[in-house]
Design a protein around this motif. Structure first.
Motif, short mmCIF file in Angstrom:
data_model
loop_
_atom_site.label_atom_id
_atom_site.label_comp_id
_atom_site.label_asym_id
_atom_site.label_seq_id
_atom_site.Cartn_x
_atom_site.Cartn_y
_atom_site.Cartn_z
N MET A 13 0.83 -1.19 0.00
CA MET A 13 0.00 0.00 0.00
C MET A 13 0.87 1.25 0.00
O MET A 13 1.87 1.31 0.71
CB MET A 13 -0.93 0.02 1.21
CG MET A 13 -1.93 1.17 1.16
SD MET A 13 -3.25 1.02 2.39
CE MET A 13 -2.43 1.61 3.85
N ARG A 14 0.43 2.22 -0.79
CA ARG A 14 1.05 3.55 -0.83
C ARG A 14 -0.01 4.53 -0.34
O ARG A 14 -1.16 4.49 -0.80
CB ARG A 14 1.46 3.86 -2.26
CG ARG A 14 2.16 5.18 -2.46
CD ARG A 14 2.61 5.36 -3.92
NE ARG A 14 3.50 4.29 -4.36
CZ ARG A 14 4.81 4.24 -4.16
NH1 ARG A 14 5.41 5.23 -3.52
NH2 ARG A 14 5.53 3.23 -4.61
N ALA A 15 0.35 5.40 0.61
CA ALA A 15 -0.63 6.29 1.22
C ALA A 15 -0.15 7.74 1.19
O ALA A 15 1.01 8.03 1.49
CB ALA A 15 -0.91 5.87 2.66
N THR A 16 -1.09 8.63 0.87
CA THR A 16 -0.86 10.08 0.86
C THR A 16 -1.95 10.73 1.70
O THR A 16 -3.12 10.36 1.59
CB THR A 16 -0.92 10.62 -0.58
OG1 THR A 16 0.10 9.99 -1.36
CG2 THR A 16 -0.74 12.13 -0.62
N LEU A 17 -1.57 11.70 2.52
CA LEU A 17 -2.56 12.45 3.30
C LEU A 17 -3.16 13.51 2.39
O LEU A 17 -2.54 14.52 2.10
CB LEU A 17 -1.93 13.09 4.53
CG LEU A 17 -2.86 13.92 5.41
CD1 LEU A 17 -4.02 13.08 5.96
CD2 LEU A 17 -2.08 14.58 6.55
N ALA A 18 -4.38 13.27 1.93
CA ALA A 18 -5.05 14.19 1.00
C ALA A 18 -5.66 15.38 1.72
O ALA A 18 -5.76 16.47 1.15
CB ALA A 18 -6.11 13.44 0.20
#
Length: 154
Positions: free
Chosen positions: A111-116
Motif C-alpha cells: 500500500m502507498r498512502a498520501t494524506l489528501a
C-alpha cells in the motif's frame, strides 16, 4: 523499513498533500483466500477452485476477493504510520473505491498512502487518505480509494 511516527494533530497536518509512505509487500496465498471465503461465505470458484480457475477463468489462476484486498488495509497501514497519543481511531468511510486490477494467487501487494486532507472537527480529527494497493511488477493498482479515518487524540 521505518514507520512514520505522528504524535499530534499539528504533526499530522504537516503532511497534508504528502506521501506518508509505502508498506512492505505481502504475498496473498490460496490459504488466505480460502480463509476469507470461509469467513465471508463467498466461495465463488474464481477464488477457491484453482483447477477450474486455471482452465475456465479469465485470469489463469484464482484471484483474491476484492474485499480481501481491501481488508488488508489496516495491516498495511500499520506498517506505514503509527499515530501516538490516541483515545481511539475509527474507520469513517471510503470514497471513490475502485478495484482496478485483480490480485492473483501468490501476487505480492503493498500500500502507498498520501494524506489528501485533514481537519479538526471540534476535537475529532478527520483525515482523508489517498491509498493505492499496488501489485508487484504491475503498472495498474489492485485498488485505489480515499479512506476517511477519525482520530481522537488524548
Amino acid at each position: 523499513m521505518s514507520r512514520l511516527i505522528i504524535n499530534s494533530f499539528e504533526e499530522f497536518k504537516e503532511y497534508t498533500g504528502k506521501e506518508l509512505g509505502v508498506s512492505e509487500f505481502h504475498k496473498v496465498t490460496q490459504d488466505q483466500i480460502n480463509l476469507f471465503a470461509d469467513a465471508t461465505l463467498d466461495h465463488q470458484w474464481i477464488h477457491t477452485d484453482p483447477e477450474r480457475a486455471k482452465n475456465e477463468g479469465a485470469f489463469g489462476s484464482t484471484i483474491a476477493h476484492g474485499y480481501l484486498t481491501l481488508s488488508l488495509v489496516p495491516y498495511l497501514w500499520d506498517q506505514i504510520v503509527r499515530v501516538n497519543n490516541l483515545k481511539m481511531m475509527v474507520n469513517y468511510g471510503i470514497d471513490g473505491l475502485r478495484f482496478a486490477n485483480p490480485v492473483k494467487v501468490d501476487d505480492e501487494i503493498r500500500m502507498r498512502a498520501t494524506l489528501a486532507g485533514i481537519s479538526d472537527l471540534r476535537g475529532t480529527i478527520k483525515t482523508e487518505m489517498k491509498v493505492k494497493i499496488e501489485i508487484k511488477d504491475q503498472k495498474k493498482p489492485a485498488l485505489s480509494a480515499n479512506l476517511i479515518f477519525l482520530y481522537h487524540f488524548l
